[in-house]
Design an enzyme around this catalytic site. Structure first.
Site, PDB file in Angstrom:
ATOM      1  CB  CYS A   2      -0.698   0.120   1.254  1.00 46.00           C
ATOM      2  SG  CYS A   2      -1.647  -1.470   1.635  1.00 46.00           S
ATOM      3  NE  ARG A  27       4.107   2.016  -1.255  1.00 47.64           N
ATOM      4  CZ  ARG A  27       5.195   1.231  -1.424  1.00 47.64           C
ATOM      5  NH1 ARG A  27       6.475   1.499  -1.926  1.00 47.64           N
ATOM      6  NH2 ARG A  27       5.468   0.343  -0.220  1.00 47.64           N
ATOM      7  CD1 TRP A  75      -2.490  -4.492  -5.317  1.00 51.43           C
ATOM      8  CD2 TRP A  75      -1.569  -5.508  -3.704  1.00 51.43           C
ATOM      9  NE1 TRP A  75      -2.361  -5.742  -5.747  1.00 51.43           N
ATOM     10  CE2 TRP A  75      -1.489  -6.308  -5.076  1.00 51.43           C
ATOM     11  CE3 TRP A  75      -0.716  -6.441  -2.736  1.00 51.43           C
ATOM     12  CZ2 TRP A  75      -1.064  -7.544  -5.057  1.00 51.43           C
ATOM     13  CZ3 TRP A  75      -0.063  -7.483  -2.922  1.00 51.43           C
ATOM     14  CH2 TRP A  75      -0.384  -8.092  -3.829  1.00 51.43           C
ATOM     15  CG  ASN A 101       3.109  -0.851   2.853  1.00 48.67           C
ATOM     16  OD1 ASN A 101       2.646  -1.700   2.430  1.00 48.67           O
ATOM     17  ND2 ASN A 101       4.280  -0.342   2.590  1.00 48.67           N
ATOM     18  N   GLY A 102       1.918  -3.202   4.883  1.00 49.55           N
ATOM     19  CA  GLY A 102       2.536  -4.378   5.339  1.00 49.55           C
ATOM     20  C   GLY A 102       1.554  -5.481   6.086  1.00 49.55           C
ATOM     21  CD  GLU A 486       9.515  -8.019 -19.354  1.00 53.62           C
ATOM     22  OE1 GLU A 486       9.763  -8.706 -18.597  1.00 53.62           O
ATOM     23  OE2 GLU A 486       9.285  -6.760 -19.104  1.00 53.62           O
ATOM     24  CE  LYS A 490       6.832  -4.658 -19.257  1.00 54.99           C
ATOM     25  NZ  LYS A 490       6.898  -6.023 -18.076  1.00 54.99           N
ATOM     26  CD  GLU A 493       3.479  -6.859 -16.595  1.00 52.51           C
ATOM     27  OE1 GLU A 493       3.189  -6.963 -15.345  1.00 52.51           O
ATOM     28  OE2 GLU A 493       4.567  -6.538 -17.087  1.00 52.51           O
ATOM     29  CG  HIS A 509      10.749 -31.115 -26.662  1.00 56.55           C
ATOM     30  ND1 HIS A 509      11.070 -32.428 -26.963  1.00 56.55           N
ATOM     31  CD2 HIS A 509      11.650 -30.407 -26.959  1.00 56.55           C
ATOM     32  CE1 HIS A 509      11.982 -32.099 -27.769  1.00 56.55           C
ATOM     33  NE2 HIS A 509      12.480 -31.034 -27.765  1.00 56.55           N
ATOM     34  CE  LYS A 605       7.361   0.363 -11.175  1.00 59.72           C
ATOM     35  NZ  LYS A 605       7.697  -0.309 -12.421  1.00 59.72           N
TER      36      LYS A 605
HETATM   37  C1  G6P Z   1       6.030  -6.208  -9.613  1.00 60.19           C
HETATM   38  C2  G6P Z   1       5.894  -5.637 -10.756  1.00 60.19           C
HETATM   39  C3  G6P Z   1       6.978  -5.836 -11.841  1.00 60.19           C
HETATM   40  C4  G6P Z   1       8.376  -5.907 -11.201  1.00 60.19           C
HETATM   41  C5  G6P Z   1       8.334  -7.083 -10.074  1.00 60.19           C
HETATM   42  C6  G6P Z   1       9.705  -7.098  -9.400  1.00 60.19           C
HETATM   43  O1  G6P Z   1       5.449  -7.453  -9.775  1.00 60.19           O
HETATM   44  O2  G6P Z   1       4.639  -5.348 -11.081  1.00 60.19           O
HETATM   45  O3  G6P Z   1       6.822  -4.944 -12.922  1.00 60.19           O
HETATM   46  O4  G6P Z   1       9.094  -6.677 -12.264  1.00 60.19           O
HETATM   47  O5  G6P Z   1       7.287  -6.627  -8.979  1.00 60.19           O
HETATM   48  O6  G6P Z   1       9.985  -5.720  -8.835  1.00 60.19           O
HETATM   49  P1  G6P Z   1      11.087  -5.240  -8.621  1.00 60.19           P
HETATM   50  O7  G6P Z   1      10.764  -3.774  -7.881  1.00 60.19           O
HETATM   51  O8  G6P Z   1      11.867  -6.270  -7.595  1.00 60.19           O
HETATM   52  O9  G6P Z   1      12.184  -5.095  -9.615  1.00 60.19           O
END
Ligand code: G6P
Length: 610
Positions: A2, A27, A75, A101-102, A486, A490, A493, A509, A605
């Site tokens: 959060c 966040r 969140w 937060n936590g 990746e 992308k 998500e 396979h 994030k």
């Molecule tokens: C979250 C974000 C991702 C990110 C991952 C790792 O899942 O949505 O975009 O790659 O965390 O985050 P970090 O800050 O450790 O790179």
């Protein structure tokens, strides 16, 4: 996970807190709320959904003249995303409100004790337990501060928490344990927040709080104390150079698009001071020997950067590398005992709970930890033995883009730096080739800057033809396999289209059984030694009527439904052209489908809880 903010000052606090929350929305954003004292009573306004819903509710509270308030953007970790679970939470007597937060891990035991004492709970949250525990502490401890510390000492887990009370309406108390919390020091006003952008328009002077610290703030004063015994602590005030513009969209439709287009600048910033003529200068690594084995640990996009980096570290520096997802690594009995091992944790935020836990495990084993982080002063940055900052600047869009680019630049530089330290003949790259790579890296920002507008236009064009797909394969080999992972991440998500990244050679396979005309494939067919192999894999997919987008370089002979040519670079640097193409394709598909690009559903994030 959060975002929290607290303000004590001279301005109308509620709008300021809401504005701060907007800059913390990355966040988490399933509900939000604020608390302030008015007419000797605690006023709490909360709303499920995005901040706009809270603002709507606040509009009917025109009398809010408080100059101190706390706020929260949530969140969900405990309890569903609903108003009753939104913060702030109040004590039963409504004299105290907190934002948190936590996760308080032992909240069920604490709750049972409080229930036995007659406390009641209207939410499912651990936070409501904590605020009532503080309230209970008021009965035996001498002051609110002591009750706050007394309660926190019983709470196990992670928290950044900020408290407001009716009895001391001008004072805020806050504390941190394993969750980010920063004090902003203003003139006649002070702030506390999960991250700097929350208060950056008002002050650049900050104090990074550490685990086990409590801060007390009013409009005119602040002091930091040890949670353990409330003894005063000396804390330096640091001046932050980031400007707010860096955290704003700058004319782009979304932060994500802006951040994709920032990548040339990011590469330039990453190279600044790190390359001198033909040589890489990484002072951060000077105190550490070249590891005999390197364990890379990370999550999400940072994990993909690690997978890509392995190719360079092994090929150029000849360092054996394992790459592992942090949430797996932390519960595996990893063999880290060999002298000569090192752990590299990669994290944009520097706060990802699993990555931080992996760092701590490595340190417990006495293995040196290198942190590759973007956020200055983050937990990982502070706890690692050596930190390399990636210089991407604040990344606001939840989907990581420029941060990965910056991580890749740094991994390339690390590989070259370690290659140079190898005894003669043992490096996988000659000094001449190394100099060539450095030159290519220097030229990269200009090339990428020039290529991005066309790349964006092509992404838009192609995306329209594929936006109706429900499934997607991404294929690549060698250093392009991590890019395939990746690209798939992308797409899923951002647009919620199911996508799988596969090593091209692995298709036959099993996965190829899924291919049909409605199941397209995005193939990375760049100009490198493995191109002929990738080409054969593409033909295999085409033989099953699978549609193909082939991302390739000029002059390569390839047939596909959509051939997408990007400028060539020597492998593995070609990844720096492929990465933005993948990002732009996902961006365009998601935007075309009307998805919330910067804040995809269910994501956050910075994942500061397990
Ligand atoms: C979250 C974000 C991702 C990110 C991952 C790792 O899942 O949505 O975009 O790659 O965390 O985050 P970090 O800050 O450790 O790179």
């Amino acid at each position: 996970m959060c975002g929290i903010i607290g303000y004590a000052g001279h301005r109308p606090a509620v709008p300021l807190v809401v504005e701060g929350l907007r800059r913390l929305e990355y966040r988490g954003y399933d509900s939000a709320g604020t608390a302030f004292v008015q007419g000797g009573e605690m006023r709490v306004v909360r709303a499920a959904g995005k901040l706009a819903a809270l603002e709507e509710k606040l509009a009917s509270c025109a009398s809010a003249t408080a100059t101190s308030a706390i706020g929260h953007t949530r969140w969900a970790t405990h309890g569903v995303p609903a108003e009753r679970n939104a913060h702030p939470h109040c004590s039963n007597d409504r004299r105290i409100a907190i934002v948190h937060n936590g996760i308080i891990e032992n909240y069920q035991e604490l709750k049972a004790d409080l229930l036995a004492k007659g406390y009641t709970f209207s939410s499912e949250t651990d936070t409501e337990v904590l605020v009532n525990l503080i309230s209970e502490g008021m009965k035996t401890q001498g002051s609110l501060l002591e009750a706050f510390a007394w309660a926190l000492r019983q709470a196990h887990g992670a928290y950044a928490v900020c408290l407001k009370s009716v009895d001391e309406p001008d004072t805020l108390y806050a504390a941190r344990m394993a969750a980010p919390l920063i004090l902003g020091v203003g003139t006649g006003e002070n702030y506390v927040a999960s991250d700097i952008p929350a208060f950056l328009p008002y002050t650049r002077d900050v104090v990074f709080l550490e685990d086990g610290e409590v801060v007390m703030l009013t409009a005119s004063a602040w002091k930091v104390l040890a949670l353990e015994d409330l003894s005063p602590l000396e804390k330096p005030v640091r001046r932050i150079q980031w400007d707010m513009q860096a955290a704003q969209k700058g004319g782009f439709r979304h932060f994500m698009l802006k951040e994709i287009f920032e990548q040339p600048r990011v590469i330039t910033d990453c190279l600044a001071g790190r390359v001198d003529g033909d040589t890489v200068v990484l002072r951060e690594l000077e105190s550490l020997p070249v590891p005999r084995r390197l364990h890379i640990v990370a999550c999400g996009t940072s994990y993909h950067a690690g997978l890509w980096g392995r190719h360079l570290l092994e090929h150029w520096a000849r360092v054996p590398v394992s790459v592992e997802i942090a949430s797996e690594f932390r519960y595996r009995d990893a063999l880290l005992l060999d002298a000569g091992d090192a752990v590299l944790v990669i994290s944009q935020s520097g706060e990802t709970a699993d990555t931080l836990a992996a760092l701590r495990i490595a340190r417990e084993h006495g293995v040196p930890v290198i942190g590759l982080c973007n956020v200055v002063g983050s937990s990982i940055a502070r706890e690692a033995d050596a930190v390399i900052y990636t210089q991407a600047g604040p990344e606001i869009s939840v989907a990581s883009t420029k941060a990965m680019c910056s991580q890749m630049v740094m991994l390339a530089l690390m590989s070259l730096a370690w290659a140079r330290l190898r005894p003669a003949g043992e490096a996988g790259i000659s000094p001449e080739d190394s100099a060539g790579i450095i030159d290519a890296l220097r030229a990269l920002p200009g090339m990428l800057d020039a290529a991005l507008p066309d790349m964006h236009a092509r992404a838009r064009e192609i995306s329209r033809a594929y936006a109706d797909a429900r499934n997607f394969f991404y294929l690549g080999r060698g250093h392009c396999f991590p890019l395939a992972l990746e690209g798939a991440l992308k797409l899923k998500e951002l647009s919620y289209i199911h996508a799988e990244g596969y090593a091209s050679g692995e298709m036959k396979h099993g996965p190829i059984a899924l291919v049909d005309p409605s199941f397209p494939t995005f193939a990375l067919a760049l100009d490198d030694a493995l191109f002929p192999k990738v080409k054969s894999n593409i033909v295999e997919v085409q033989a099953r009527q699978g549609r193909i987008i082939a991302l390739t370089n000029p002059g390569l002979d390839i047939a596909a439904d959509d051939v997408w040519v990007v400028p060539a670079l020597p492998a593995p640097l070609s990844a720096f052209m492929a990465l933005p193409a993948l990002q732009l394709f996902s961006y365009e598909v998601a935007d075309y489908l009307g998805k919330d690009v910067d804040q995809p559903r269910n994501l956050a994030k910075s994942v500061t809880v397990e």
